[in-house]
Scaffold this motif. Structure first.
Motif, PDB file in Angstrom:
ATOM      1  N   ALA A  46       0.823  -1.211   0.000  1.00  0.00           N
ATOM      2  CA  ALA A  46       0.000   0.000   0.000  1.00  0.00           C
ATOM      3  C   ALA A  46       0.855   1.258   0.000  1.00  0.00           C
ATOM      4  CB  ALA A  46      -0.946  -0.008   1.200  1.00  0.00           C
ATOM      5  N   VAL A  47       1.975   1.236   0.717  1.00  0.00           N
ATOM      6  CA  VAL A  47       2.881   2.390   0.690  1.00  0.00           C
ATOM      7  C   VAL A  47       3.349   2.653  -0.739  1.00  0.00           C
ATOM      8  CG1 VAL A  47       5.120   3.268   1.450  1.00  0.00           C
ATOM      9  CG2 VAL A  47       3.627   2.105   3.078  1.00  0.00           C
ATOM     10  N   ASP A  48       3.673   1.600  -1.461  1.00  0.00           N
ATOM     11  CA  ASP A  48       4.080   1.762  -2.860  1.00  0.00           C
ATOM     12  C   ASP A  48       2.967   2.360  -3.702  1.00  0.00           C
ATOM     13  OD1 ASP A  48       6.556   0.694  -2.290  1.00  0.00           O
ATOM     14  OD2 ASP A  48       6.085  -1.307  -3.057  1.00  0.00           O
ATOM     15  N   ASP A  49       1.731   1.907  -3.470  1.00  0.00           N
ATOM     16  CA  ASP A  49       0.600   2.396  -4.254  1.00  0.00           C
ATOM     17  C   ASP A  49       0.270   3.855  -3.956  1.00  0.00           C
ATOM     18  OD1 ASP A  49       0.368  -0.053  -5.455  1.00  0.00           O
ATOM     19  OD2 ASP A  49      -1.317  -0.735  -4.234  1.00  0.00           O
ATOM     20  N   PHE A  50       0.613   4.312  -2.765  1.00  0.00           N
ATOM     21  CA  PHE A  50       0.373   5.697  -2.366  1.00  0.00           C
ATOM     22  C   PHE A  50       1.707   6.405  -2.164  1.00  0.00           C
ATOM     23  CE2 PHE A  50      -3.587   3.651  -1.526  1.00  0.00           C
ATOM     24  CZ  PHE A  50      -4.559   4.621  -1.720  1.00  0.00           C
ATOM     25  N   ALA A  51       2.569   6.237  -3.118  1.00  0.00           N
ATOM     26  CA  ALA A  51       3.936   6.760  -3.019  1.00  0.00           C
ATOM     27  C   ALA A  51       3.931   8.246  -2.680  1.00  0.00           C
ATOM     28  CB  ALA A  51       4.679   6.533  -4.329  1.00  0.00           C
ATOM     29  N   GLY A  52       4.767   8.615  -1.716  1.00  0.00           N
ATOM     30  CA  GLY A  52       4.902  10.008  -1.327  1.00  0.00           C
ATOM     31  C   GLY A  52       3.874  10.495  -0.333  1.00  0.00           C
ATOM     32  N   SER A  53       2.976   9.608   0.125  1.00  0.00           N
ATOM     33  CA  SER A  53       1.919  10.033   1.049  1.00  0.00           C
ATOM     34  C   SER A  53       2.304   9.852   2.513  1.00  0.00           C
ATOM     35  CB  SER A  53       0.628   9.253   0.771  1.00  0.00           C
ATOM     36  OG  SER A  53       0.158   9.501  -0.539  1.00  0.00           O
ATOM     37  N   VAL A  54       2.906   8.708   2.831  1.00  0.00           N
ATOM     38  CA  VAL A  54       3.235   8.417   4.225  1.00  0.00           C
ATOM     39  C   VAL A  54       4.629   7.806   4.335  1.00  0.00           C
ATOM     40  CG1 VAL A  54       0.826   8.045   4.888  1.00  0.00           C
ATOM     41  CG2 VAL A  54       2.223   6.100   4.164  1.00  0.00           C
ATOM     42  N   GLU A  55       5.165   7.910   5.532  1.00  0.00           N
ATOM     43  CA  GLU A  55       6.360   7.166   5.916  1.00  0.00           C
ATOM     44  C   GLU A  55       5.914   6.145   6.955  1.00  0.00           C
ATOM     45  OE1 GLU A  55      10.510   8.778   7.380  1.00  0.00           O
ATOM     46  OE2 GLU A  55       9.174   8.453   9.106  1.00  0.00           O
ATOM     47  N   LEU A  56       6.068   4.879   6.635  1.00  0.00           N
ATOM     48  CA  LEU A  56       5.658   3.815   7.545  1.00  0.00           C
ATOM     49  C   LEU A  56       6.855   3.370   8.374  1.00  0.00           C
ATOM     50  CD1 LEU A  56       3.509   1.722   8.482  1.00  0.00           C
ATOM     51  CD2 LEU A  56       4.347   0.229   6.636  1.00  0.00           C
ATOM     52  N   VAL A  57       6.681   3.357   9.706  1.00  0.00           N
ATOM     53  CA  VAL A  57       7.721   2.890  10.616  1.00  0.00           C
ATOM     54  C   VAL A  57       7.197   1.620  11.289  1.00  0.00           C
ATOM     55  CG1 VAL A  57       9.196   3.421  12.574  1.00  0.00           C
ATOM     56  CG2 VAL A  57       8.505   5.238  11.004  1.00  0.00           C
ATOM     57  N   VAL A  58       7.815   0.498  10.971  1.00  0.00           N
ATOM     58  CA  VAL A  58       7.389  -0.793  11.519  1.00  0.00           C
ATOM     59  C   VAL A  58       8.208  -1.100  12.764  1.00  0.00           C
ATOM     60  CG1 VAL A  58       7.049  -3.235  11.040  1.00  0.00           C
ATOM     61  CG2 VAL A  58       6.828  -1.567   9.184  1.00  0.00           C
ATOM     62  N   LYS A  59       7.502  -1.374  13.867  1.00  0.00           N
ATOM     63  CA  LYS A  59       8.163  -1.645  15.152  1.00  0.00           C
ATOM     64  C   LYS A  59       7.755  -3.022  15.656  1.00  0.00           C
ATOM     65  CE  LYS A  59       8.394   3.237  16.542  1.00  0.00           C
ATOM     66  NZ  LYS A  59       9.865   3.328  16.666  1.00  0.00           N
ATOM     67  N   ASP A  60       8.731  -3.754  16.158  1.00  0.00           N
ATOM     68  CA  ASP A  60       8.500  -5.098  16.663  1.00  0.00           C
ATOM     69  C   ASP A  60       8.029  -5.060  18.114  1.00  0.00           C
ATOM     70  OD1 ASP A  60       8.528  -7.859  16.992  1.00  0.00           O
ATOM     71  OD2 ASP A  60      10.683  -7.918  17.454  1.00  0.00           O
ATOM     72  N   THR A  61       6.931  -5.773  18.388  1.00  0.00           N
ATOM     73  CA  THR A  61       6.437  -5.891  19.762  1.00  0.00           C
ATOM     74  C   THR A  61       6.788  -7.235  20.385  1.00  0.00           C
ATOM     75  OG1 THR A  61       4.316  -6.889  19.166  1.00  0.00           O
ATOM     76  CG2 THR A  61       4.457  -4.473  19.114  1.00  0.00           C
ATOM     77  N   ALA A  62       7.194  -8.203  19.560  1.00  0.00           N
ATOM     78  CA  ALA A  62       7.461  -9.573  19.995  1.00  0.00           C
ATOM     79  C   ALA A  62       6.221 -10.240  20.588  1.00  0.00           C
ATOM     80  CB  ALA A  62       8.614  -9.627  20.993  1.00  0.00           C
ATOM     81  N   GLY A  63       5.061  -9.585  20.466  1.00  0.00           N
ATOM     82  CA  GLY A  63       3.838 -10.118  21.047  1.00  0.00           C
ATOM     83  C   GLY A  63       3.750  -9.946  22.543  1.00  0.00           C
ATOM     84  N   VAL A  64       4.618  -9.133  23.126  1.00  0.00           N
ATOM     85  CA  VAL A  64       4.689  -8.934  24.575  1.00  0.00           C
ATOM     86  C   VAL A  64       4.095  -7.568  24.927  1.00  0.00           C
ATOM     87  CG1 VAL A  64       6.243  -8.762  26.551  1.00  0.00           C
ATOM     88  CG2 VAL A  64       6.758 -10.361  24.689  1.00  0.00           C
ATOM     89  N   PRO A  65       3.109  -7.506  25.829  1.00  0.00           N
ATOM     90  CA  PRO A  65       2.469  -6.220  26.136  1.00  0.00           C
ATOM     91  C   PRO A  65       3.439  -5.123  26.555  1.00  0.00           C
ATOM     92  CG  PRO A  65       1.136  -7.997  27.006  1.00  0.00           C
ATOM     93  CD  PRO A  65       2.394  -8.634  26.491  1.00  0.00           C
ATOM     94  N   ASN A  66       4.397  -5.423  27.410  1.00  0.00           N
ATOM     95  CA  ASN A  66       5.338  -4.379  27.849  1.00  0.00           C
ATOM     96  C   ASN A  66       6.174  -3.852  26.686  1.00  0.00           C
ATOM     97  OD1 ASN A  66       4.464  -4.509  30.478  1.00  0.00           O
ATOM     98  ND2 ASN A  66       6.128  -5.825  31.185  1.00  0.00           N
ATOM     99  N   THR A  67       6.594  -4.748  25.803  1.00  0.00           N
ATOM    100  CA  THR A  67       7.341  -4.318  24.624  1.00  0.00           C
ATOM    101  C   THR A  67       6.453  -3.483  23.712  1.00  0.00           C
ATOM    102  OG1 THR A  67       8.637  -6.358  24.763  1.00  0.00           O
ATOM    103  CG2 THR A  67       8.781  -5.109  22.713  1.00  0.00           C
ATOM    104  N   ALA A  68       5.181  -3.869  23.609  1.00  0.00           N
ATOM    105  CA  ALA A  68       4.243  -3.123  22.778  1.00  0.00           C
ATOM    106  C   ALA A  68       4.028  -1.707  23.312  1.00  0.00           C
ATOM    107  CB  ALA A  68       2.916  -3.863  22.686  1.00  0.00           C
TER     108      ALA A  68
END
Length: 402
Positions: free
Chosen positions: A92-114
């Motif tokens: 979707a970022v590719d399809d809407f090029a120049g609209s957003v910067e996506l920052v992906v963050k790992d939570t490891a599935g752990v609430p405190n990390t999230a």
């Protein structure tokens, strides 16, 4: 294809639902104008004029920062599903090029990390947070973002964690059961007995069935529960026999090999299945339904044609077949990117996100409600000789009164 999620990664991965999508992919374009829903319009906390450096994987270079919290390093299928959501969002970022910067963050599935990742995303100027996947993490992250006025769109199917500003773009099992039962009622099927698994999903199915049948003038003649062992299934079969005799239909929402096991054992136990219609759920997509008892069975699910279009694109890009739920990652990022492209970070507010006309995506028609839940347009399928055929197409818009 659709399962109750309630924080359970194994069920989620086994399970398998805008305008705003790129027209070059053959998906309708256009964002319905937001209407007035009678509630105060909540404006998000302004983001910094100059964004600080962000931690995580950065995809795209648009002026509006969007964070996505996923259990990328969680064990088992949770990490696989998380990777798929990341990949779908990147499309979707590719399809809407120049609209957003996506920052992906790992939570490891752990609430405190999230929660740490959510606080980091806020401090880095993310205009909205997408994810997490599981209900426990959603509750934890909302405790960080909600007091700070930051909206989030999560992917859990546990409706209890939703509220305004904590939106869910997911497949809510209760809505799927409701669509199935409404279709059955419209065809004159009124008396229903249910065979459900022990646990949260079974409780939800029973509650939804009682509410839906009460509204439509039907009757839930009884509920039988089971766990996943031979003795429990045998007892459930025996307990079902007198209820089946009184019912027009048998609601059996579980997927996998469960429907086939019950059909075979019910017949062997002497149940009269002739003239009884089985009713399922989205978990029936991919289930074993070759038994003749399922001829004429109905279940609700998302529009498989659109999901197929998404699967083709995904496989061409990444060389592997996606789990259907991963389309939600694309649709949610596309919704946010479309709004940001037209109105910047300020457009990511409740009035825009809750557009009553909704959005059309690869996972079908949906809209976010003021209570944080979502509504989706589901198709109804009928089983004929083990194959699913559409008998009630998914709606293409939210008609008045839908």
């Amino acid at each position: 294809m659709i399962a109750a999620i309630f924080g359970n990664a194994r069920r989620w991965a086994m399970a398998a639902g805008l305008a705003l999508l790129a027209g070059c992919q053959g998906v309708p374009m256009g964002l319905p104008a937001p209407g007035i829903n009678g509630l105060p319009v909540e404006q998000p906390t302004p983001v910094p004029a100059t964004l600080p450096p962000a931690k995580g994987e950065i995809i795209g270079n648009g002026p509006v920062r969007v964070a996505m919290l996923l259990p990328l390093t969680a064990p088992g299928n949770a990490g696989v599903v998380a990777k798929g959501f990341r990949n779908a969002a990147a499309l979707a970022v590719d399809d809407f090029a120049g609209s957003v910067e996506l920052v992906v963050k790992d939570t490891a599935g752990v609430p405190n990390t999230a929660t740490d990742a959510a606080g980091e995303a806020f401090n880095e100027g993310a205009a909205i947070v997408l994810g997490p996947l599981f209900s426990g993490n959603v509750s934890a992250v909302s405790g960080v973002l909600e007091p700070r006025g930051r909206m989030m769109i999560a992917f859990s199917s546990d409706a209890s964690v939703a509220r305004r500003g904590v939106y869910l773009n997911s497949f809510l099992p209760g809505d799927i059961i409701r669509r199935t039962l409404d279709h059955a009622a419209a065809q004159g099927v009124r008396r229903i007995m249910a065979i459900v698994p022990d646990g949260a999903f079974g409780i939800l199915v029973e509650r939804t069935a009682r509410e839906t049948l009460s509204r439509s003038g039907g009757e839930l003649v009884g509920v039988v529960r089971y766990t996943y062992d031979d003795s429990s299934v045998a007892k459930a079969v025996a307990d079902s026999l007198p209820l089946i005799a009184r019912a027009d239909a048998i609601l059996l929402p579980d997927g996998g090999n469960t429907p086939g096991v019950f059909a075979r054992q019910l017949r062997e136990a002497g149940a009269e299945l002739q003239g009884k219609r089985f009713l399922g759920s989205g978990q029936w997509s991919g289930a074993e339904l070759g038994d003749a008892a399922f001829n004429g069975a109905w279940y609700a699910d998302v529009d498989q044609t659109r999901l197929g279009q998404f699967a083709t694109r995904y496989q061409q890009k990444y060389g592997e077949k996606p789990v259907p739920n991963m389309a939600l990652g694309y649709d949610t990022l596309a919704l946010v990117a479309g709004l940001a492209r037209n109105g910047g970070a300020a457009a990511l507010n409740a009035a825009k996100l809750e557009s009553p006309g909704g959005f059309n995506g690869y996972a079908g028609l949906f809209r976010l409600r003021s209570d944080g839940r979502n509504e989706r347009g589901y198709a109804v399928y009928e089983i004929r000789e083990g194959k699913a055929h559409v008998v009630a197409p998914a709606p293409t818009d939210f008609r008045p009164g839908y």
